[in-house]
Design a protein around this motif. Structure first.
Motif, PDB file in Angstrom:
ATOM      1  N   HIS A 189     -28.500 -70.242  32.194  1.00 43.25           N
ATOM      2  CA  HIS A 189     -28.584 -71.044  33.411  1.00 43.25           C
ATOM      3  C   HIS A 189     -28.394 -70.167  34.640  1.00 43.25           C
ATOM      4  CE1 HIS A 189     -27.853 -74.069  36.471  1.00 43.25           C
ATOM      5  NE2 HIS A 189     -26.704 -73.482  36.727  1.00 43.25           N
ATOM      6  N   GLY A 190     -27.388 -69.308  34.612  1.00 38.76           N
ATOM      7  CA  GLY A 190     -27.104 -68.450  35.753  1.00 38.76           C
ATOM      8  C   GLY A 190     -28.234 -67.495  36.066  1.00 38.76           C
ATOM      9  N   MET A 191     -28.838 -66.922  35.044  1.00 32.74           N
ATOM     10  CA  MET A 191     -29.950 -65.993  35.274  1.00 32.74           C
ATOM     11  C   MET A 191     -31.128 -66.706  35.921  1.00 32.74           C
ATOM     12  SD  MET A 191     -29.848 -63.551  31.884  1.00 32.74           S
ATOM     13  CE  MET A 191     -31.114 -62.446  32.536  1.00 32.74           C
ATOM     14  N   GLY A 192     -31.472 -67.878  35.401  1.00 38.54           N
ATOM     15  CA  GLY A 192     -32.569 -68.637  35.999  1.00 38.54           C
ATOM     16  C   GLY A 192     -32.268 -69.010  37.438  1.00 38.54           C
ATOM     17  N   ASN A 193     -31.047 -69.456  37.680  1.00 41.18           N
ATOM     18  CA  ASN A 193     -30.669 -69.868  39.027  1.00 41.18           C
ATOM     19  C   ASN A 193     -30.648 -68.684  39.987  1.00 41.18           C
ATOM     20  OD1 ASN A 193     -29.668 -72.125  40.739  1.00 41.18           O
ATOM     21  ND2 ASN A 193     -27.878 -70.804  40.910  1.00 41.18           N
ATOM     22  N   GLY A 194     -30.231 -67.519  39.488  1.00 39.51           N
ATOM     23  CA  GLY A 194     -30.189 -66.339  40.338  1.00 39.51           C
ATOM     24  C   GLY A 194     -31.558 -65.945  40.857  1.00 39.51           C
ATOM     25  N   ILE A 195     -32.552 -66.016  39.996  1.00 40.11           N
ATOM     26  CA  ILE A 195     -33.918 -65.682  40.429  1.00 40.11           C
ATOM     27  C   ILE A 195     -34.478 -66.771  41.334  1.00 40.11           C
ATOM     28  CG2 ILE A 195     -36.273 -65.260  39.630  1.00 40.11           C
ATOM     29  CD1 ILE A 195     -35.071 -64.021  37.110  1.00 40.11           C
ATOM     30  N   LEU A 196     -34.140 -68.027  41.051  1.00 38.27           N
ATOM     31  CA  LEU A 196     -34.657 -69.123  41.859  1.00 38.27           C
ATOM     32  C   LEU A 196     -34.149 -69.066  43.299  1.00 38.27           C
ATOM     33  CD1 LEU A 196     -34.528 -72.103  39.353  1.00 38.27           C
ATOM     34  CD2 LEU A 196     -36.566 -71.210  40.496  1.00 38.27           C
ATOM     35  N   THR A 197     -32.919 -68.589  43.503  1.00 45.63           N
ATOM     36  CA  THR A 197     -32.412 -68.505  44.874  1.00 45.63           C
ATOM     37  C   THR A 197     -33.241 -67.528  45.703  1.00 45.63           C
ATOM     38  OG1 THR A 197     -30.785 -66.837  44.192  1.00 45.63           O
ATOM     39  CG2 THR A 197     -30.050 -69.126  44.243  1.00 45.63           C
ATOM     40  N   LEU A 236     -33.718 -73.343  28.337  1.00 45.05           N
ATOM     41  CA  LEU A 236     -33.384 -72.497  27.195  1.00 45.05           C
ATOM     42  C   LEU A 236     -31.893 -72.563  26.892  1.00 45.05           C
ATOM     43  CD1 LEU A 236     -35.534 -69.265  27.732  1.00 45.05           C
ATOM     44  CD2 LEU A 236     -35.776 -70.972  25.915  1.00 45.05           C
ATOM     45  N   GLY A 237     -31.075 -72.558  27.948  1.00 41.06           N
ATOM     46  CA  GLY A 237     -29.640 -72.690  27.750  1.00 41.06           C
ATOM     47  C   GLY A 237     -29.278 -74.023  27.117  1.00 41.06           C
ATOM     48  N   ALA A 243     -24.313 -70.778  29.808  1.00 43.39           N
ATOM     49  CA  ALA A 243     -23.962 -70.418  31.176  1.00 43.39           C
ATOM     50  C   ALA A 243     -24.750 -69.205  31.661  1.00 43.39           C
ATOM     51  CB  ALA A 243     -22.461 -70.145  31.274  1.00 43.39           C
ATOM     52  N   ILE A 244     -24.936 -68.227  30.791  1.00 40.85           N
ATOM     53  CA  ILE A 244     -25.663 -67.013  31.174  1.00 40.85           C
ATOM     54  C   ILE A 244     -27.130 -67.324  31.433  1.00 40.85           C
ATOM     55  CG2 ILE A 244     -26.505 -64.788  30.301  1.00 40.85           C
ATOM     56  CD1 ILE A 244     -23.751 -64.498  28.913  1.00 40.85           C
ATOM     57  N   ALA A 268     -31.185 -75.778  25.148  1.00 40.44           N
ATOM     58  CA  ALA A 268     -31.607 -75.712  23.746  1.00 40.44           C
ATOM     59  C   ALA A 268     -30.595 -74.940  22.900  1.00 40.44           C
ATOM     60  CB  ALA A 268     -32.989 -75.065  23.648  1.00 40.44           C
ATOM     61  N   VAL A 269     -30.114 -73.816  23.430  1.00 41.44           N
ATOM     62  CA  VAL A 269     -29.117 -73.015  22.705  1.00 41.44           C
ATOM     63  C   VAL A 269     -27.848 -73.829  22.480  1.00 41.44           C
ATOM     64  CG1 VAL A 269     -27.559 -71.033  22.940  1.00 41.44           C
ATOM     65  CG2 VAL A 269     -29.996 -70.773  23.420  1.00 41.44           C
ATOM     66  N   LEU A 270     -27.389 -74.543  23.503  1.00 39.37           N
ATOM     67  CA  LEU A 270     -26.181 -75.353  23.383  1.00 39.37           C
ATOM     68  C   LEU A 270     -26.384 -76.504  22.406  1.00 39.37           C
ATOM     69  CD1 LEU A 270     -23.292 -75.592  24.564  1.00 39.37           C
ATOM     70  CD2 LEU A 270     -24.244 -77.170  26.253  1.00 39.37           C
ATOM     71  N   ALA A 271     -27.566 -77.111  22.433  1.00 39.37           N
ATOM     72  CA  ALA A 271     -27.843 -78.234  21.527  1.00 39.37           C
ATOM     73  C   ALA A 271     -27.886 -77.782  20.074  1.00 39.37           C
ATOM     74  CB  ALA A 271     -29.168 -78.895  21.917  1.00 39.37           C
ATOM     75  N   ILE A 272     -28.434 -76.587  19.845  1.00 45.75           N
ATOM     76  CA  ILE A 272     -28.582 -76.101  18.463  1.00 45.75           C
ATOM     77  C   ILE A 272     -27.282 -75.529  17.922  1.00 45.75           C
ATOM     78  CG2 ILE A 272     -29.739 -74.375  17.023  1.00 45.75           C
ATOM     79  CD1 ILE A 272     -32.177 -74.687  18.938  1.00 45.75           C
ATOM     80  N   LEU A 273     -26.595 -74.742  18.729  1.00 48.90           N
ATOM     81  CA  LEU A 273     -25.412 -74.016  18.258  1.00 48.90           C
ATOM     82  C   LEU A 273     -24.091 -74.687  18.608  1.00 48.90           C
ATOM     83  CD1 LEU A 273     -26.547 -70.357  19.034  1.00 48.90           C
ATOM     84  CD2 LEU A 273     -26.769 -71.639  16.894  1.00 48.90           C
ATOM     85  N   GLY A 274     -24.120 -75.620  19.533  1.00 53.22           N
ATOM     86  CA  GLY A 274     -22.904 -76.325  19.897  1.00 53.22           C
ATOM     87  C   GLY A 274     -21.996 -75.530  20.811  1.00 53.22           C
TER      88      GLY A 274
END
Length: 198
Positions: A112-120, A92-93, A109-110, A95-101
């Motif tokens: 990615h960080g949220m997904g990574n936080g739950i994955l740990t 999702l991050g 970053a947020i 996609a947001v970066l690709a669309i909005l630049g």
């Protein structure tokens, strides 16, 4: 597995171990790659140095926020469900970066960080949810070993990919790995609850 058989319920999927090993390896590759290259990646995507550094600094708070959400809201769900949701944070991050630049660097970053936080958290609870408690330590070691090797290689491999193929292609690879991990998790189910014997 014996644990599932003892519970009186259906066993885990036949390929649960390799599926879960792939999930660990794929997500830890993404984690290792982003940890090493995030500020440079965001600058290559067009962000100013200040914006890139500021956005990268949001990963840690986003992880904490996600863990609090896991403790409060997502604890009602099975760890497999939480992990499935977590694996789509990075894509999702992207996609947001690709669309909005570049202006969406903080959003990337947020997410990615949220997904990574739950994955740990999920990396510790997933084997328990899929297989039950029997042999947990040994199984966790078997699952973690290849993932650790992949994570160690991720900074070099992702840096090389970034240099040779560019930002869009490099992020497409990490997004595809995360989505593949989500697909693998869709094939898994929790172990049946243990039935008390009379």
């Amino acid at each position: 597995s014996p644990a599932a058989a003892d519970s009186g319920g259906p066993p885990p999927p036949r390929f649960a171990m390799p599926l879960l090993a792939f999930v660990f390896a794929a997500t830890w590759f993404v984690t290792g790659a982003m940890a090493a290259h995030l500020p440079a990646l965001l600058q290559a995507a067009g962000a100013t140095p200040a914006l890139a550094i500021g956005a990268a600094a949001l990963v840690g708070p986003a992880q904490v926020m996600a863990r609090l959400a896991e403790f409060g809201l997502l604890r009602r769900f099975d760890p497999i469900v939480s992990a499935r949701l977590a694996t789509i944070g990075h894509p999702l991050g992207v996609a947001v970066l690709a669309i909005l630049g570049a202006p969406a660097a903080a959003g990337f970053a947020i997410l990615h960080g949220m997904g990574n936080g739950i994955l740990t958290i999920a990396k510790g609870t997933l084997p328990l949810a899929v297989f039950g408690p029997a042999g947990y330590g040994a199984r966790q070691g078997l699952l973690s070993a290849p993932a650790r090797m992949v994570q160690a290689a991720a900074p070099f491999a992702f840096g090389l990919l970034l240099e040779l193929a560019g930002v869009a292609a490099a992020l497409a690879v990490t997004a595809a790995l995360s989505l593949s991990a989500c697909a693998a998790l869709l094939a898994l189910r929790p172990a049946a609850p243990r039935v008390a014997k009379a």
